[in-house]
Motif scaffolding. Structure first.
Motif, PDB file in Angstrom:
ATOM      1  N   ASN A  32       0.858  -1.186   0.000  1.00 19.61           N
ATOM      2  CA  ASN A  32       0.000   0.000   0.000  1.00 19.61           C
ATOM      3  C   ASN A  32       0.895   1.237   0.000  1.00 19.61           C
ATOM      4  O   ASN A  32       2.124   1.152   0.061  1.00 19.61           O
ATOM      5  CB  ASN A  32      -0.981  -0.018   1.177  1.00 19.61           C
ATOM      6  CG  ASN A  32      -0.300   0.111   2.525  1.00 19.61           C
ATOM      7  OD1 ASN A  32       0.694   0.818   2.677  1.00 19.61           O
ATOM      8  ND2 ASN A  32      -0.845  -0.576   3.530  1.00 19.61           N
ATOM      9  N   TYR A  33       0.295   2.391  -0.052  1.00 16.26           N
ATOM     10  CA  TYR A  33       1.020   3.652  -0.164  1.00 16.26           C
ATOM     11  C   TYR A  33       2.034   3.817   0.977  1.00 16.26           C
ATOM     12  O   TYR A  33       3.186   4.182   0.750  1.00 16.26           O
ATOM     13  CB  TYR A  33       0.024   4.815  -0.165  1.00 16.26           C
ATOM     14  CG  TYR A  33       0.669   6.174  -0.164  1.00 16.26           C
ATOM     15  CD1 TYR A  33       1.151   6.740  -1.339  1.00 16.26           C
ATOM     16  CD2 TYR A  33       0.806   6.895   1.023  1.00 16.26           C
ATOM     17  CE1 TYR A  33       1.759   7.986  -1.338  1.00 16.26           C
ATOM     18  CE2 TYR A  33       1.407   8.147   1.032  1.00 16.26           C
ATOM     19  CZ  TYR A  33       1.878   8.684  -0.156  1.00 16.26           C
ATOM     20  OH  TYR A  33       2.478   9.910  -0.151  1.00 16.26           O
ATOM     21  N   ASN A  37       6.174   3.722   0.703  1.00 15.81           N
ATOM     22  CA  ASN A  37       7.002   4.851   1.139  1.00 15.81           C
ATOM     23  C   ASN A  37       8.011   4.424   2.202  1.00 15.81           C
ATOM     24  O   ASN A  37       9.140   4.925   2.238  1.00 15.81           O
ATOM     25  CB  ASN A  37       6.135   6.005   1.637  1.00 15.81           C
ATOM     26  CG  ASN A  37       5.548   6.791   0.481  1.00 15.81           C
ATOM     27  OD1 ASN A  37       6.170   6.902  -0.571  1.00 15.81           O
ATOM     28  ND2 ASN A  37       4.353   7.310   0.658  1.00 15.81           N
TER      29      ASN A  37
END
Length: 194
Positions: A32-33, A37
């Protein structure tokens, strides 16, 4: 019949340009995001630590430089032509050497070569991850259908996914202090499957 024999002398040099390790992507898991990151930050920290530890020399560590080093080695030994066996990244070195010094190449054997013509690191990483995923699926299918390999109550892929999840939540501790998490296991699995 005429049998012609010729004695040919070769230097056998075992050489490693450098060792490398990379962590990108995730086998069997869509990031996921926030996870992406976090991984991006981890890779950035890895690069920064390499830069800090290596200094300016890091600007001179690439495949072209390694191929030029190989040419310098050939020249220093006084060899007219290069005979070279390159496996995996070594095959990329051989390919780059042939591109830069075709007139100095005699026999280049390339095994396990990967596509070094990718536009950028992300495309390269995607190719590597997809190849590893495919190979993991092939292995799982073979193992799940082989009585000597098959797990009693679940598929290899399910067991792998569970192991990654569990080691991300609770890293393995080796030798009392070294921690290994799921991302590291995935990265090493990827390396051995491509």
């Amino acid at each position: 019949y005429v049998l012609i024999s010729a004695k040919i002398n070769f230097y056998l040099i075992l050489w490693s340009s450098w060792s490398y390790s990379y962590t990108f992507g995730s086998l069997r898991k869509q990031l996921n995001y926030f996870e992406f990151n976090e991984l991006l930050n981890e890779n950035g920290n890895y690069y920064d630590s390499c830069l800090e530890g290596s200094g300016e020399i890091l600007n001179y560590v690439d495949t072209t430089i390694v191929a030029r080093d190989l040419e310098a080695l050939r020249f220093a030994l006084g060899n007219e032509k290069l005979n070279f066996f390159g496996y995996s990244y070594g095959a990329v070195i051989a390919s780059k050497y042939a591109e830069l010094f075709p007139e100095n190449s005699r026999a280049l054997i390339m095994d396990g070569i990967f596509d070094h013509s990718q536009e950028n690191a992300l495309d390269f990483a995607k190719t590597e991850v997809n190849a590893a995923e495919k190979n993991l699926s092939y292995f799982s299918e073979w193992c799940d259908n082989n009585p000597d390999c098959k797990l009693p109550n679940e598929s290899i892929l399910n067991a792998f996914d569970k192991m990654i999840k569990e080691t991300n939540e609770h890293p393995l501790v080796l030798n009392g202090n070294k921690k290994i998490n799921g991302v590291q296991i995935q990265s090493n699995t990827q390396r051995y499957l491509t």
